[in-house]
Structure formats: C-alpha cells, structure tokens
Design a protein around this motif. Structure first.
Motif, PDB file in Angstrom:
ATOM      1  N   GLN A 117     -17.421 -31.435  10.873  1.00  0.00           N
ATOM      2  CA  GLN A 117     -18.813 -31.381  11.289  1.00  0.00           C
ATOM      3  C   GLN A 117     -19.555 -30.556  10.246  1.00  0.00           C
ATOM      4  O   GLN A 117     -19.148 -29.444   9.907  1.00  0.00           O
ATOM      5  N   ILE A 119     -13.022 -31.418  12.370  1.00  0.00           N
ATOM      6  CA  ILE A 119     -13.018 -32.269  13.561  1.00  0.00           C
ATOM      7  C   ILE A 119     -11.712 -33.034  13.690  1.00  0.00           C
ATOM      8  O   ILE A 119     -11.111 -33.099  14.770  1.00  0.00           O
ATOM      9  N   GLU A 175     -23.081 -40.408   9.683  1.00  0.00           N
ATOM     10  CA  GLU A 175     -23.766 -40.060  10.930  1.00  0.00           C
ATOM     11  C   GLU A 175     -22.813 -39.267  11.833  1.00  0.00           C
ATOM     12  O   GLU A 175     -21.667 -39.658  12.016  1.00  0.00           O
ATOM     13  N   TYR A 176     -23.310 -38.176  12.392  1.00  0.00           N
ATOM     14  CA  TYR A 176     -22.494 -37.388  13.320  1.00  0.00           C
ATOM     15  C   TYR A 176     -22.711 -37.921  14.734  1.00  0.00           C
ATOM     16  O   TYR A 176     -23.852 -38.065  15.197  1.00  0.00           O
ATOM     17  N   ASP A 181     -22.013 -37.233  18.624  1.00  0.00           N
ATOM     18  CA  ASP A 181     -21.617 -36.285  19.652  1.00  0.00           C
ATOM     19  C   ASP A 181     -21.126 -37.080  20.857  1.00  0.00           C
ATOM     20  O   ASP A 181     -21.909 -37.752  21.527  1.00  0.00           O
ATOM     21  N   THR A 229     -27.420 -32.434  11.752  1.00  0.00           N
ATOM     22  CA  THR A 229     -25.964 -32.396  11.787  1.00  0.00           C
ATOM     23  C   THR A 229     -25.409 -33.706  11.234  1.00  0.00           C
ATOM     24  O   THR A 229     -25.927 -34.788  11.536  1.00  0.00           O
ATOM     25  N   VAL A 230     -24.362 -33.607  10.438  1.00  0.00           N
ATOM     26  CA  VAL A 230     -23.725 -34.782   9.838  1.00  0.00           C
ATOM     27  C   VAL A 230     -22.214 -34.638   9.977  1.00  0.00           C
ATOM     28  O   VAL A 230     -21.701 -33.577  10.332  1.00  0.00           O
ATOM     29  N   ALA A 231     -21.507 -35.724   9.714  1.00  0.00           N
ATOM     30  CA  ALA A 231     -20.049 -35.696   9.584  1.00  0.00           C
ATOM     31  C   ALA A 231     -19.708 -35.883   8.110  1.00  0.00           C
ATOM     32  O   ALA A 231     -20.280 -36.752   7.439  1.00  0.00           O
TER      33      ALA A 231
END
Length: 405
Positions: free
Chosen positions: A35, A25, A91-92, A94, A44-46
């Motif tokens: 990502q 990312i 936490e991802y 968007d 989905t996570v960061a």
C-alpha cells in the motif's frame, strides 16, 4: 529472489520522489505488493515491486493491459524502472481478498455473483480489439471492494505452475496449461478454456464442504471428488462441475457460456427486497409493490436441471453432494460426515394480505377516485334565497305598520 526479499522490508521508501511505500500487503513468488501513497495527487495507490529477473515478463504484461478500463479490472497508473526492481503503480482497492471471502462463508447467491463478475472481466479482455487471456487466475488475483465489485488483477502473467498442477486432480486433463509455447498473455481457444476452468476452481473453493470456518486457503481433495456444502443448490453444483471437469460431456469452456449460466442462477437466487412493515403503501399501490417479491419468490423455487450429473432435488437432505473428477460417469454420493448449513427461510410477513383482498382494495380506491361527486343546482339555491328574503321582508314590513298604528 534476493532482490525481492530485500524489497519486502523497505517500507518508508519513496519511489521516484513521489510514491511512498507504507506497508506490505502481499508477498508473492515474483513480486511484493505494497500500500503506497501518491504524494503528488494525494491519493492511496498499490505499488507492485518485481525483482529484476522478472522485469521483462511484467513489462510485457503492462504493455498489453495498460489501456484496460473496466469496473471489474484493477487499473494501472504508472510504471517505474529502477536498477534494482520494476515498480508498477496500480489502483488501490479497499476490500476483502480471497482468503477473507473464504472465511466469510458466502451464500450461494454471492458466490455465483462473484463468478458473473469475474467472467465479465475475462470477456472484456478477450474482445477482438484486445485478445488477451488472463493465464494466472488464482485466489491472489481476486479482491472484492466495499461496494461489492469483484476486481481482477494480474492479467497476462505466467500461470502459477504449483497451483494449477495441484488442482489438476479435479478433472483437469493431462496438463494444467494449454498452448505453453505461445507468448504469455497471447490468446487461444485452449487458454480461454484454461481461464474459464480457473473461474470454476475459484467458485468451488468458496462452496466446498469440509473446511474450517477460519481457513484462508483450500486444498484440493486427494480423491478427485467435488464436495459441496449442503445448502448449495444442485444447479450451482452442476454448473461448477461442468466448468471444472474437462471430460464432462457438457463441459463449459468459454467465459461467455459460463457467464450466461451463472447469470441465470444469480437471477433465480437473488434475495427478495423486503418492504418495511411500518410503511404501508397507498391502497392503489399495494398490489404493485407486493407483486415483485411474489414473482422473485417464485423464481427462487427453480426446478432442478436434469442432465444425468445430479439426481438430488432442491431441498434434499443429504449432508453433502459429491461429484467425481475423473471418468465420465460422474457418480453422486452422500457423505454423512459433512455439516449442514441451512439458509434462513423467507417469511414474507410484509405480504400477508391475500391477492384477492389486494385487488379489491385497489379497485375500490380506483372507483372512489373516479366517481364524480353530486353536483349542486346553484340557480335554484339563489331563487330560493331571494324568495325567503322577500318573504321575511314582507312579514317584517307588515308587523312594523301594525305596531305604529
């Protein structure tokens, strides 16, 4: 740095048999952000990968901020230490990064609202139970999600020396950082003032004139003057200037004070909520619905604040407003080369009924609802019915006797 470069190409790797690195990312000077996908919790996570030479810095920052829970701060899920790197699972979000926000050409209201939300994150971190300053509030730390929430990242990390030194030309003073001898993230009045000024720099970049529509970054002006887009209200220009220019006689150096100023501007600039023309409210409700947009429209026409910094009234016609970033005179000037961007006027077509007619309609409806109908005298009707029955019965009996005889 060699370890970091190697990590940036290892998409597809699974960290601790749980977190799959899917795509890169963001690439920073000290970390790479991916990502990822949590194969245990199926979400989905960061995943931020920091090279080994920066592990101690990131571990200290995570320890200081791991318990942060705020809608304007990105949450931390996990911390994984491996021989080649430190992995921070977050936490991802968007949404749009700061470069995308620049390209979006946000209106003054949305820029001010962005500042309000960033200040809320700083105020949360600075509470007596936490006492954490940000220290690295650059464009890389800002994301706005799909719901419009601004999310702040990278708390308690060392400041980007190149970024803040470059922008120090805008009234930053002799040095870009306060209290450099304190541990990273430790709060002080000077560091809180640095964070507040960093918010002003972000707002200025979103409001500055002279940048191309597809630009994802903004360079500071070489002459140290603040230049705003023409549709920026003077009050907004003034608050940003007071935040960015440390030598300003009314300098804003605390997130609480900046939040209060921006909140007032956001309330005044908030767009009115239109009422669909096809859905006409009931007469008794028409005045109540029309009153709110009328009040907001009156708020939007706020009067300029005169403090000697700006002499241009709201709605004036110069192509841009320019403020000096050095000295205490803060002159204004007109730059005829800047392009004007006018906001669309509010027509108010849904509220073409005059106030007097609305009041008359409401009063008439209230009168019609409150006036009782005329009562019918039931005993009189019964007596009259019996009389008519007896009358017709007697006539019928008389006629029948005549016909028989």
């Amino acid at each position: 740095m060699r370890n970091l470069e190697r990590l940036t190409v290892e998409t597809g790797r699974v960290i601790q048999r749980r977190y799959l690195l899917q795509r890169l990312i963001q690439q920073g000077q000290t970390s790479a952000v991916y990502q990822g996908f949590d194969q245990v919790l199926q979400r989905t996570v960061a995943v931020k990968a920091a090279a080994v030479e920066h592990i101690s810095i990131y571990r200290a920052a995570i320890r200081a901020t791991a318990q942060f829970t705020h809608p304007n701060i990105i949450g931390i899920y996990d911390l994984i230490l491996e021989p080649d790197a430190l992995y921070i699972v977050q936490e991802y979000v968007d949404g749009d990064d700061f470069g995308t926000l620049l390209q979006s050409q946000l209106s003054p209201y949305y820029v001010v609202d962005l500042g309000v939300q960033i200040c809320q994150a700083l105020m949360y971190a600075a509470t007596p139970s936490r006492k954490i300053c940000h220290g690295d509030l650059t464009p890389a730390a800002i994301v706005r999600d799909r719901r419009g929430f601004v999310r702040v990242n990278n708390f308690a990390l060392p400041g980007d020396v190149h970024y803040f030194s470059t922008w120090n030309i805008l009234g930053g003073g002799p040095t870009p950082f306060s209290d450099p001898d304190l541990p990273v993230g430790q709060a002080s009045e000077g560091r809180y003032a640095d964070d507040t000024r960093a918010v002003g720099l972000l707002l200025y970049q979103l409001l500055t004139s002279g940048r191309s529509a597809d630009a994802r970054t903004v360079e500071p002006p070489t002459d140290g003057r603040l230049r705003f887009m023409r549709n920026t209200p003077p009050e907004v220009c003034e608050v940003v200037a007071r935040t960015v220019i440390r030598q300003h006689p009314q300098n804003i150096s605390a997130a609480e004070a900046l939040h209060a100023e921006l909140k007032k501007l956001a309330d005044a600039l908030a767009p009115a909520i239109p009422v669909p023309a096809m859905a006409q409210p009931a007469p008794a409700l028409a005045y109540q619905v029309a009153e709110e947009p009328a009040g907001r429209a009156a708020q939007a026409q706020f009067m300029p604040v005169r403090t000697g910094l700006l002499s241009q009234p709201l709605g004036a016609s110069p192509d841009s407003t320019s403020l000096s970033g050095a000295g205490n005179d803060f002159p204004t000037r007109v730059d005829a080369n800047e392009r004007m961007v006018r906001p669309e006027p509010t027509t108010g077509a849904s509220f073409d009924m005059s106030m007097s007619s609305q009041l008359a309609a409401a009063r008439q409806a209230a009168y019609n609802e409150g006036t009782p109908a005329k009562r019918v005298n039931m005993p009189l009707i019964i007596i009259l019915g019996l009389f008519l029955f007896a009358l017709f019965f007697g006539i019928g009996y008389y006629l029948s006797t005549l016909l028989i005889h």
